[in-house]
Design a protein around this motif. Structure first.
Motif, short mmCIF file in Angstrom:
data_model
loop_
_atom_site.label_atom_id
_atom_site.label_comp_id
_atom_site.label_asym_id
_atom_site.label_seq_id
_atom_site.Cartn_x
_atom_site.Cartn_y
_atom_site.Cartn_z
N ALA A 53 -6.78 -85.37 60.47
CA ALA A 53 -7.36 -84.03 58.99
C ALA A 53 -6.30 -84.90 57.67
O ALA A 53 -5.41 -85.10 57.62
N THR A 68 -3.65 -88.45 55.48
CA THR A 68 -4.24 -87.68 56.02
C THR A 68 -2.85 -87.28 57.72
O THR A 68 -2.00 -88.24 57.59
N LEU A 102 -8.29 -80.04 55.62
CA LEU A 102 -9.79 -80.95 56.17
C LEU A 102 -9.73 -81.62 57.27
O LEU A 102 -9.94 -82.39 57.47
N PHE A 103 -10.44 -81.47 58.10
CA PHE A 103 -11.57 -82.22 59.06
C PHE A 103 -12.52 -83.35 58.64
O PHE A 103 -13.74 -81.93 57.89
N PRO A 104 -12.77 -83.96 58.49
CA PRO A 104 -13.94 -84.42 57.76
C PRO A 104 -14.71 -85.47 59.22
O PRO A 104 -14.61 -86.57 59.74
N TRP A 105 -15.76 -85.40 59.84
CA TRP A 105 -16.86 -85.03 61.23
C TRP A 105 -17.63 -85.81 61.03
O TRP A 105 -18.92 -85.08 60.83
N HIS A 106 -17.10 -87.43 59.94
CA HIS A 106 -19.44 -87.01 59.08
C HIS A 106 -20.07 -87.85 60.09
O HIS A 106 -21.47 -87.43 59.33
N ARG A 110 -20.82 -82.48 59.71
CA ARG A 110 -19.69 -81.26 59.74
C ARG A 110 -18.55 -81.48 58.94
O ARG A 110 -17.77 -83.08 59.52
N GLN A 111 -17.98 -80.51 58.39
CA GLN A 111 -16.35 -80.37 58.41
C GLN A 111 -15.77 -79.07 57.96
O GLN A 111 -16.54 -78.01 58.97
N ARG A 113 -12.79 -76.73 56.89
CA ARG A 113 -11.35 -76.67 55.60
C ARG A 113 -10.75 -75.26 56.28
O ARG A 113 -11.57 -74.18 56.58
N TRP A 190 -18.71 -76.17 57.90
CA TRP A 190 -19.60 -76.41 57.26
C TRP A 190 -20.31 -77.84 57.78
O TRP A 190 -20.25 -78.25 58.54
#
Length: 217
Positions: A53, A68, A102-106, A110-111, A113, A190
């Motif tokens: 994250a 990160t 922020l978890f950026p699960w591109h 999905r993400q 916050r 998101w």
């Protein structure tokens, strides 16, 4: 700027997000339960380090910074990570105990916050986690005065070797190292959708309960 020094175009990076809809009726009653569901799906999807994250902090003067970190636990009390208390983030949190994750699960569009206040974990909890780490990571926590300037890689490696010789089996728990818990006040989920009409659903704490709100994309 001449043609040879122009930065590459970003036009080819445009993409269409085609995810499943995220509806209010689909959500768990609290954000931690919803996070557990999505985190499990991120793991099942084979994402590399789904617990990575981006942590954003700010100094007392409002100077922001981000990096990160790895999530090492979560429950109804919040989201846990560990670090050197004397690092940049540790100093920020001592001055200004608020943060965002922020978890950026591109790859699964999905993400998540998380925003909230931050508290240090009890010493015994941090110590228990430290002792569970691999030996090399424990020595590394001692060898690296995180965020401090070092003159060379050789200096850092020499420090590591010195401490390995001092504690060949079981290094003690550093008093400058431990865990933080982000206690969520808001958690947003998101989900990417077509035509930039993404789904954004936010849990906002209201007293002892959670309010769910839809945000415009």
């Amino acid at each position: 700027m001449d043609a040879t020094s122009r930065p590459p175009s970003l036009a080819g990076l445009r993409r269409t997000y085609e995810g499943l809809p995220l509806r209010e009726a689909d959500l768990a009653p609290d954000p931690v339960s919803q996070f557990a569901l999505w985190f499990g799906e991120a793991v099942d999807a084979g994402l590399p380090e789904p617990n990575a994250a981006v942590l954003a902090t700010a100094s007392a003067g409002g100077r922001p910074t981000a990096r990160t970190v790895l999530l090492k636990g979560y429950d109804e009390n919040g989201f846990v990570f560990y670090t050197n208390y004397e690092s940049r983030k540790g100093r920020d949190l001592a001055e200004n105990p608020r943060a965002a994750l922020l978890f950026p699960w591109h790859s699964i569009r999905r993400q998540v916050r998380v925003e909230g206040s931050v508290v240090r974990l009890p010493r015994e909890e941090s110590a228990a986690y430290f002792r569970s780490r691999p030996y090399g990571s424990r020595i590394g926590a001692w060898a690296s005065r995180q965020s401090a300037v070092v003159h060379s890689r050789e200096e850092l490696d020499a420090r590591y070797e010195e401490l390995s010789a001092r504690w060949p089996d079981d290094p003690p728990v550093p008093d400058f190292w431990g865990g933080f818990r982000v206690v969520p006040a808001e958690v947003e989920f998101w989900q990417g959708r077509t035509d930039r009409m993404h789904d954004r659903l936010r849990y906002r704490r209201s007293g002892s309960s959670w309010v769910i709100e839809r945000l415009a994309p």
